[in-house]
Design a protein around this motif. Structure first.
Motif, PDB file in Angstrom:
ATOM      1  N   LEU A 344     -10.588  -5.159   4.127  1.00  0.00           N
ATOM      2  CA  LEU A 344      -9.853  -3.896   4.172  1.00  0.00           C
ATOM      3  C   LEU A 344     -10.496  -2.907   5.142  1.00  0.00           C
ATOM      4  O   LEU A 344      -9.790  -2.141   5.813  1.00  0.00           O
ATOM      5  CB  LEU A 344      -9.777  -3.286   2.776  1.00  0.00           C
ATOM      6  N   ALA A 345     -11.814  -2.903   5.238  1.00  0.00           N
ATOM      7  CA  ALA A 345     -12.483  -2.011   6.188  1.00  0.00           C
ATOM      8  C   ALA A 345     -12.064  -2.341   7.618  1.00  0.00           C
ATOM      9  O   ALA A 345     -11.763  -1.440   8.420  1.00  0.00           O
ATOM     10  CB  ALA A 345     -14.002  -2.127   6.039  1.00  0.00           C
ATOM     11  N   LEU A 346     -12.019  -3.619   7.946  1.00  0.00           N
ATOM     12  CA  LEU A 346     -11.585  -4.025   9.286  1.00  0.00           C
ATOM     13  C   LEU A 346     -10.114  -3.711   9.494  1.00  0.00           C
ATOM     14  O   LEU A 346      -9.691  -3.333  10.600  1.00  0.00           O
ATOM     15  CB  LEU A 346     -11.846  -5.523   9.477  1.00  0.00           C
ATOM     16  N   GLY A 347      -9.310  -3.863   8.444  1.00  0.00           N
ATOM     17  CA  GLY A 347      -7.900  -3.509   8.546  1.00  0.00           C
ATOM     18  C   GLY A 347      -7.704  -2.030   8.804  1.00  0.00           C
ATOM     19  O   GLY A 347      -6.915  -1.632   9.675  1.00  0.00           O
ATOM     20  N   HIS A 348      -8.431  -1.186   8.074  1.00  0.00           N
ATOM     21  CA  HIS A 348      -8.337   0.267   8.279  1.00  0.00           C
ATOM     22  C   HIS A 348      -8.762   0.648   9.700  1.00  0.00           C
ATOM     23  O   HIS A 348      -8.087   1.448  10.361  1.00  0.00           O
ATOM     24  CB  HIS A 348      -9.241   0.994   7.275  1.00  0.00           C
TER      25      HIS A 348
END
Length: 455
Positions: A344-348
């Protein structure tokens, strides 16, 4: 490929080289997308911190007893989309920032080395963490841990990206083993409790080991149950004067720092190593193709959100009925925690960079970038604002707001920081706490007014 190789430098990064003395990086040399993502993560961290500022912990059990209503929906949305990922993203950027700091400094024969500046910077960060925890009274401080973990990163500043990812995987493995050991002990205590209870009902004597397990499990359950007298005492003390709040929080903050240092170090290091590797690959510096960011976004959200939903669903079960949870589940819900955070961090981050490239909301991108450039000041100002709002020596709202109402405070702080940060940076080079930190690092007062900035 070494991190100090010219091929690994971000496309828009130009190190400051001052032949007289090292100095902070000027605005013209900053990487805007790093500040942008840092600003987003900084605002997101407040979403995670706000319950710690003003919500009575024992209220989580009644809050989640019914899976409906504004409180539960707020918990679910924040938990699925953001919980743990903001801190993870912030840690990644801290690792990347460490590399940029060391790369932008010029060694001088008759002055401090880069290592001296680096460790001086981190020692001050540790002290700022102590200030945040014991003077500003925020028990969820992360500066203390960042300063300590950052001291371990310096030897890896020139390590190849592949090895950094390997180190991150190693940290993940250590976390996984520690979680498995903890949970196995919990399951053993639960099993011993059930066996001892069964024997006692049959008027038989349990073994000493079963008695110990039974006592450990009963203590675990007792500590999780609401205690009206304890809650009343906490509300009274948290709504008291500064001295009362200080006396109440000192033991908690001390325990938090001890626990966080012992159990959290591998977590921080894992994300920092990932951030250092991503910087080498050009991810944070807007150097990759649009297709790469779009694919990372799809994978991050497409895989991360379902895993995150499963984790939060399991977390609700854990809070509602830990006995049933231990009897039914193994450690899978806990073990996917770090995987979901990374995805999710990479997605954000990918989403932010794609929006930045599209120029859809330039005013918001500029405001987030300013928040990120003043991240240190904005982080500490969140502590100042929220403790004054919730603690008794301020407005005394501790324990008075519903869970969902806490996020009205979050939005208000966001608006304030998104407005004030760009205005401040129009006239000044740094945020006020950044100025103090840099002046202490270089042991020299830094020019503050924007008119003195390097163009």
């Amino acid at each position: 490929m070494e991190t100090n190789s010219i091929d690994t430098l971000p496309a828009d990064y130009m190190p400051v080289v001052n032949l007289q003395a090292p100095q902070p990086v000027a605005k013209a040399n900053r990487i805007q997308t790093i500040d942008l993502i840092r600003g987003f993560a900084l605002l997101g961290i407040l979403m995670m911190n706000i319950p710690g500022f003003g919500f009575l912990g024992s209220n989580f059990i009644p809050l989640l007893s019914k899976t409906e209503g504004p409180d539960f929906y707020t918990f679910a949305i924040v938990g699925v989309a953001f919980e743990g990922t903001m801190r993870g993203l912030f840690s990644m950027l801290f690792g990347a920032g460490m590399v940029l700091f060391t790369m932008s400094k010029q060694e001088l024969e008759d002055g401090p080395t880069v290592a001296e500046y680096y460790y001086r910077r981190l020692l001050w960060l540790v002290l700022f963490g102590v200030f945040n925890a014991y003077i500003l009274m925020w028990s969820g401080d992360i500066l203390f841990f960042y300063g300590l973990c950052g001291m371990l990163l310096y030897p890896f500043r020139k390590t190849k990206a592949a090895w950094l990812i390997g180190l991150a995987v190693l940290c993940l493995g250590i976390n996984t083993i520690r979680t498995e050991i903890w949970y196995s002990g919990l399951r053993e205590n639960r099993a011993g409790y059930l066996e001892a209870t069964k024997l006692e009902k049959a008027h038989k004597k349990p073994t000493e080991k079963q008695k110990e397990a039974k006592a450990a499990w009963e203590k675990f359950e007792k500590n999780r149950k609401p205690d009206p007298k304890k809650d009343e005492k906490e509300l009274k003390e948290m709504r008291g004067n500064y001295g009362t709040v200080f006396a109440h929080l000192v033991p908690r903050n001390s325990e938090s720092e001890t626990y966080g240092t012992y159990f959290g170090t591998w977590d921080w290091l894992m994300m920092m190593f990932i951030g250092m590797a991503l910087l080498q690959w050009g991810f944070f510096s807007n150097k990759l193709s649009t297709t790469t960011y779009a694919l990372t976004l799809l994978i991050g959200y497409g895989v991360g959100l379902p895993i995150s939903w499963f984790y939060v669903y399991s977390q609700v079960g854990w809070i509602q009925n830990p006995s049933l949870f231990v009897d039914t589940y193994r450690t899978i819900p806990f073990q996917v925690y770090d995987l979901r955070r990374i995805l999710l961090a990479l997605g954000h981050a990918s989403l932010l960079i794609l929006i930045y490239r599209s120029a859809l909301v330039p005013w918001l991108m500029r405001a987030l970038t300013a928040v990120g450039q003043m991240a240190f000041t904005n982080y500490l100002s969140q502590s100042i604002i929220c403790t004054l709002f919730f603690h008794g020596y301020g407005l005394g709202y501790y324990g008075k707001l519903s869970y969902y109402q806490l996020y009205y405070v979050v939005v208000a702080v966001w608006i304030f920081q998104l407005i004030i940060s760009p205005i401040w940076l129009t006239y000044f080079r740094f945020g006020p706490f950044e100025w103090v930190w840099r002046s202490l690092t270089y042991w020299k007062a830094q020019p503050m007014r924007r008119a003195l900035d390097v163009a």
